[in-house]
Design a protein around this motif. Structure first.
Motif, PDB file in Angstrom:
ATOM      1  N   ARG A   7       0.831  -1.204   0.000  1.00  0.00           N
ATOM      2  CA  ARG A   7       0.000   0.000   0.000  1.00  0.00           C
ATOM      3  C   ARG A   7       0.869   1.259   0.000  1.00  0.00           C
ATOM      4  N   TYR A   8       0.426   2.253  -0.746  1.00  0.00           N
ATOM      5  CA  TYR A   8       1.136   3.533  -0.808  1.00  0.00           C
ATOM      6  C   TYR A   8       0.891   4.328   0.471  1.00  0.00           C
ATOM      7  N   ARG A   9       1.958   4.939   0.950  1.00  0.00           N
ATOM      8  CA  ARG A   9       1.866   5.779   2.148  1.00  0.00           C
ATOM      9  C   ARG A   9       1.873   7.260   1.803  1.00  0.00           C
ATOM     10  N   ASP A  10       2.307   7.611   0.596  1.00  0.00           N
ATOM     11  CA  ASP A  10       2.416   9.024   0.235  1.00  0.00           C
ATOM     12  C   ASP A  10       1.360   9.445  -0.793  1.00  0.00           C
ATOM     13  N   VAL A  11       0.347   8.624  -0.957  1.00  0.00           N
ATOM     14  CA  VAL A  11      -0.817   8.971  -1.780  1.00  0.00           C
ATOM     15  C   VAL A  11      -2.054   8.552  -0.992  1.00  0.00           C
ATOM     16  N   THR A  12      -3.057   9.405  -0.962  1.00  0.00           N
ATOM     17  CA  THR A  12      -4.311   9.106  -0.264  1.00  0.00           C
ATOM     18  C   THR A  12      -5.375   8.683  -1.266  1.00  0.00           C
ATOM     19  N   GLY A  13      -6.078   7.618  -0.955  1.00  0.00           N
ATOM     20  CA  GLY A  13      -7.228   7.223  -1.759  1.00  0.00           C
ATOM     21  C   GLY A  13      -8.447   8.033  -1.344  1.00  0.00           C
ATOM     22  N   VAL A  14      -9.157   8.582  -2.315  1.00  0.00           N
ATOM     23  CA  VAL A  14     -10.294   9.462  -2.036  1.00  0.00           C
ATOM     24  C   VAL A  14     -11.545   8.935  -2.721  1.00  0.00           C
ATOM     25  N   ILE A  15     -12.609   8.815  -1.947  1.00  0.00           N
ATOM     26  CA  ILE A  15     -13.919   8.445  -2.486  1.00  0.00           C
ATOM     27  C   ILE A  15     -14.765   9.713  -2.547  1.00  0.00           C
ATOM     28  N   LEU A  16     -15.234  10.039  -3.721  1.00  0.00           N
ATOM     29  CA  LEU A  16     -16.079  11.224  -3.910  1.00  0.00           C
ATOM     30  C   LEU A  16     -17.547  10.800  -3.858  1.00  0.00           C
ATOM     31  N   ALA A  17     -18.263  11.309  -2.856  1.00  0.00           N
ATOM     32  CA  ALA A  17     -19.675  10.947  -2.688  1.00  0.00           C
ATOM     33  C   ALA A  17     -20.509  12.197  -2.465  1.00  0.00           C
ATOM     34  N   GLY A  18     -20.222  13.218  -3.260  1.00  0.00           N
ATOM     35  CA  GLY A  18     -20.887  14.498  -3.050  1.00  0.00           C
ATOM     36  C   GLY A  18     -22.155  14.698  -3.847  1.00  0.00           C
TER      37      GLY A  18
END
Length: 207
Positions: A7-18
């Protein structure tokens, strides 16, 4: 590349639920494909790739029990540009990978390909047979001032950012080597989309 295991530590996974799911008629994030809610499918894939996963929404109470941090759009009830901007502000990493909450066929290999291309660029933008796919892309913190200015000026078309920052385009031909039918980009905005996704999943199960 800083990783913890795979798993990457310097990239964040983002879920867009707007989104308000107006065309669907009810909250698309919790529609089930193969018996599993869409948002759980998305969050499972991202959690396999990124050490940190966050969700951006205008309705935080709905998603409070999913097990990862939930943040409200800085400017509620606006476009997806605001969701990405908010994610960049809230993330603890210099880059984020964004995906919509209603994408049932995310492809780990493709996401990793995009993330690996993030060095020396502000945006990694994949293309499908339908053109650019900005809701399945890698964004860097250098995008923030440009996005902030666009929001202040009420310019919400996300395509405007592409020529303002260093953008690395990933052509559809390269994407197709990992996802030949471009299923990664299929999202469930309408009942017809949802029916199609369910039928595709059933066919995949039957193979």
């Amino acid at each position: 590349m800083r990783r913890h295991g795979d798993r990457y530590r310097d990239v964040t996974g983002v879920i867009l639920a707007g989104g308000k799911s107006r065309r669907m008629g009810n909250n698309k994030a919790f529609l089930k494909v193969g018996g599993i809610p869409l948002i759980e499918r998305v969050s499972f894939v991202l959690s396999q790739i990124f050490e940190d996963v966050i969700l951006i929404t205008n309705d935080p109470t709905t998603y409070a029990n999913l097990g990862f941090p939930v943040y409200t759009d800085i400017y509620p009830d606006r476009a997806s540009l605001v969701g990405i901007y908010t994610a960049l502000l809230k993330a603890k990493t210099p880059h984020i990978f964004c995906a919509s909450c209603d994408m049932p066929f995310l492809n780990q290999s493709l996401i990793r390909l995009l993330v690996e291309k993030r060095e020396n660029t502000d945006l990694v933008l994949p293309f499908s047979d339908n053109g650019r796919e900005p809701l399945h892309a890698v964004y860097g913190e250098n995008c923030l001032p440009f996005m902030g200015q666009m929001i202040l000026e009420n310019r919400m078309a996300i395509k405007e950012i592409f020529n303002q920052v260093q953008t690395k385009k990933v052509k559809s031909e390269e994407v197709a080597t990992l996802d030949p039918k471009f299923l990664s980009f299929l999202n469930c905005n309408t009942p017809e989309d949802y029916k199609m996704a369910s039928e595709i999943f059933k066919k995949m199960e039957d193979i």
